[in-house]
Design a protein around this motif. Structure first.
Motif, PDB file in Angstrom:
ATOM      1  N   ILE A 177     -50.283   6.090  18.254  1.00 36.47           N
ATOM      2  CA  ILE A 177     -50.004   7.683  17.769  1.00 36.47           C
ATOM      3  C   ILE A 177     -51.114   8.090  16.568  1.00 36.47           C
ATOM      4  N   SER A 178     -51.705   9.098  16.859  1.00 35.85           N
ATOM      5  CA  SER A 178     -53.397   9.835  16.506  1.00 35.85           C
ATOM      6  C   SER A 178     -52.390   9.343  14.585  1.00 35.85           C
ATOM      7  N   LEU A 179     -53.894   9.404  14.133  1.00 37.52           N
ATOM      8  CA  LEU A 179     -54.372   9.121  12.630  1.00 37.52           C
ATOM      9  C   LEU A 179     -53.371  11.013  11.896  1.00 37.52           C
ATOM     10  N   GLU A 180     -53.565  12.170  12.671  1.00 35.88           N
ATOM     11  CA  GLU A 180     -53.215  13.265  12.574  1.00 35.88           C
ATOM     12  C   GLU A 180     -51.771  12.999  11.729  1.00 35.88           C
ATOM     13  N   PHE A 181     -50.832  12.443  13.091  1.00 34.13           N
ATOM     14  CA  PHE A 181     -49.354  12.745  12.208  1.00 34.13           C
ATOM     15  C   PHE A 181     -49.588  11.639  11.202  1.00 34.13           C
ATOM     16  N   LEU A 182     -50.068  10.797  11.260  1.00 36.55           N
ATOM     17  CA  LEU A 182     -49.637   9.647  10.894  1.00 36.55           C
ATOM     18  C   LEU A 182     -50.199  10.200   9.232  1.00 36.55           C
ATOM     19  N   SER A 183     -51.611  11.160   8.892  1.00 36.35           N
ATOM     20  CA  SER A 183     -52.059  11.074   8.057  1.00 36.35           C
ATOM     21  C   SER A 183     -50.571  12.642   6.715  1.00 36.35           C
ATOM     22  N   ALA A 184     -49.964  12.937   8.097  1.00 35.04           N
ATOM     23  CA  ALA A 184     -48.914  14.679   7.550  1.00 35.04           C
ATOM     24  C   ALA A 184     -48.783  13.127   7.041  1.00 35.04           C
ATOM     25  N   LEU A 185     -47.393  12.212   7.958  1.00 38.94           N
ATOM     26  CA  LEU A 185     -45.953  12.373   7.139  1.00 38.94           C
ATOM     27  C   LEU A 185     -46.849  11.161   5.873  1.00 38.94           C
ATOM     28  N   LYS A 186     -47.526  11.002   6.436  1.00 39.16           N
ATOM     29  CA  LYS A 186     -48.581  10.230   4.186  1.00 39.16           C
ATOM     30  C   LYS A 186     -48.764  10.741   3.566  1.00 39.16           C
ATOM     31  N   ALA A 187     -49.444  11.699   3.589  1.00 38.98           N
ATOM     32  CA  ALA A 187     -48.678  12.788   2.593  1.00 38.98           C
ATOM     33  C   ALA A 187     -47.842  13.154   2.165  1.00 38.98           C
TER      34      ALA A 187
ATOM     35  N   GLN B 170     -41.709  19.614  12.198  1.00 33.21           N
ATOM     36  CA  GLN B 170     -40.573  19.228  13.638  1.00 33.21           C
ATOM     37  C   GLN B 170     -42.033  20.231  14.516  1.00 33.21           C
ATOM     38  N   SER B 171     -42.605  20.739  14.597  1.00 32.09           N
ATOM     39  CA  SER B 171     -43.816  21.446  15.432  1.00 32.09           C
ATOM     40  C   SER B 171     -44.629  20.158  15.604  1.00 32.09           C
ATOM     41  N   LEU B 172     -45.116  19.321  14.648  1.00 32.97           N
ATOM     42  CA  LEU B 172     -45.884  18.396  14.500  1.00 32.97           C
ATOM     43  C   LEU B 172     -45.629  17.237  15.275  1.00 32.97           C
TER      44      LEU B 172
ATOM     45  N   PHE C  65     -45.555  14.012  20.114  1.00 39.75           N
ATOM     46  CA  PHE C  65     -44.257  13.673  21.189  1.00 39.75           C
ATOM     47  C   PHE C  65     -45.181  13.993  22.722  1.00 39.75           C
ATOM     48  N   LYS C  66     -45.097  15.101  22.724  1.00 34.70           N
ATOM     49  CA  LYS C  66     -45.504  16.112  24.328  1.00 34.70           C
ATOM     50  C   LYS C  66     -46.738  14.659  24.475  1.00 34.70           C
ATOM     51  N   ARG C  67     -48.286  14.761  23.250  1.00 35.16           N
ATOM     52  CA  ARG C  67     -49.015  13.819  23.198  1.00 35.16           C
ATOM     53  C   ARG C  67     -48.726  12.737  24.257  1.00 35.16           C
ATOM     54  N   CYS C  68     -47.949  11.705  23.185  1.00 34.48           N
ATOM     55  CA  CYS C  68     -47.418  10.847  24.093  1.00 34.48           C
ATOM     56  C   CYS C  68     -46.930  10.326  24.766  1.00 34.48           C
TER      57      CYS C  68
END
Length: 93
Positions: free
Chosen positions: A38-48, A14-16, A21-24
């Motif tokens: 959308i940042s790669l960090e965000f997408l990587s966390a979702l993928k993981a 949720q924090s991510l 959200f704030k960044r975008c």
């Protein structure tokens, strides 16, 4: 994405979402939600989490749920509902 405690893992997700959200939200864009990257960090966390076979599918679904529109509105002094909605929809992809 590495904590064994599922509540901590959900809360971190949720924090991510909120951080992304704030960044975008603060990115300048030409009224075209497609221009928000959308940042790669965000997408990587979702993928993981999506590819983690050890996690229960119901938990993954809960983990991927975004904070509500109502909650996101509480993050701002001045509410731009259209923009909040647009950014949230972009992150729901």
């Amino acid at each position: 994405k590495f904590d064994d405690n599922l509540f901590i893992r959900w809360e971190s997700g949720q924090s991510l979402f909120i951080h992304e959200f704030k960044r975008c939200f603060n990115v300048e864009f030409d009224n075209n939600s497609q221009s928000m990257e959308i940042s790669l960090e965000f997408l990587s966390a979702l993928k993981a989490n999506l590819t983690n076979d050890e996690l229960d599918k119901a938990f993954i679904a809960e983990l991927l749920s975004m904070p509500s529109l109502k909650y996101l509105m509480t993050l701002f002094e001045k509410i731009d509902l259209e923009r909040i909605y647009q950014v949230r929809q972009r992150l729901l992809i």
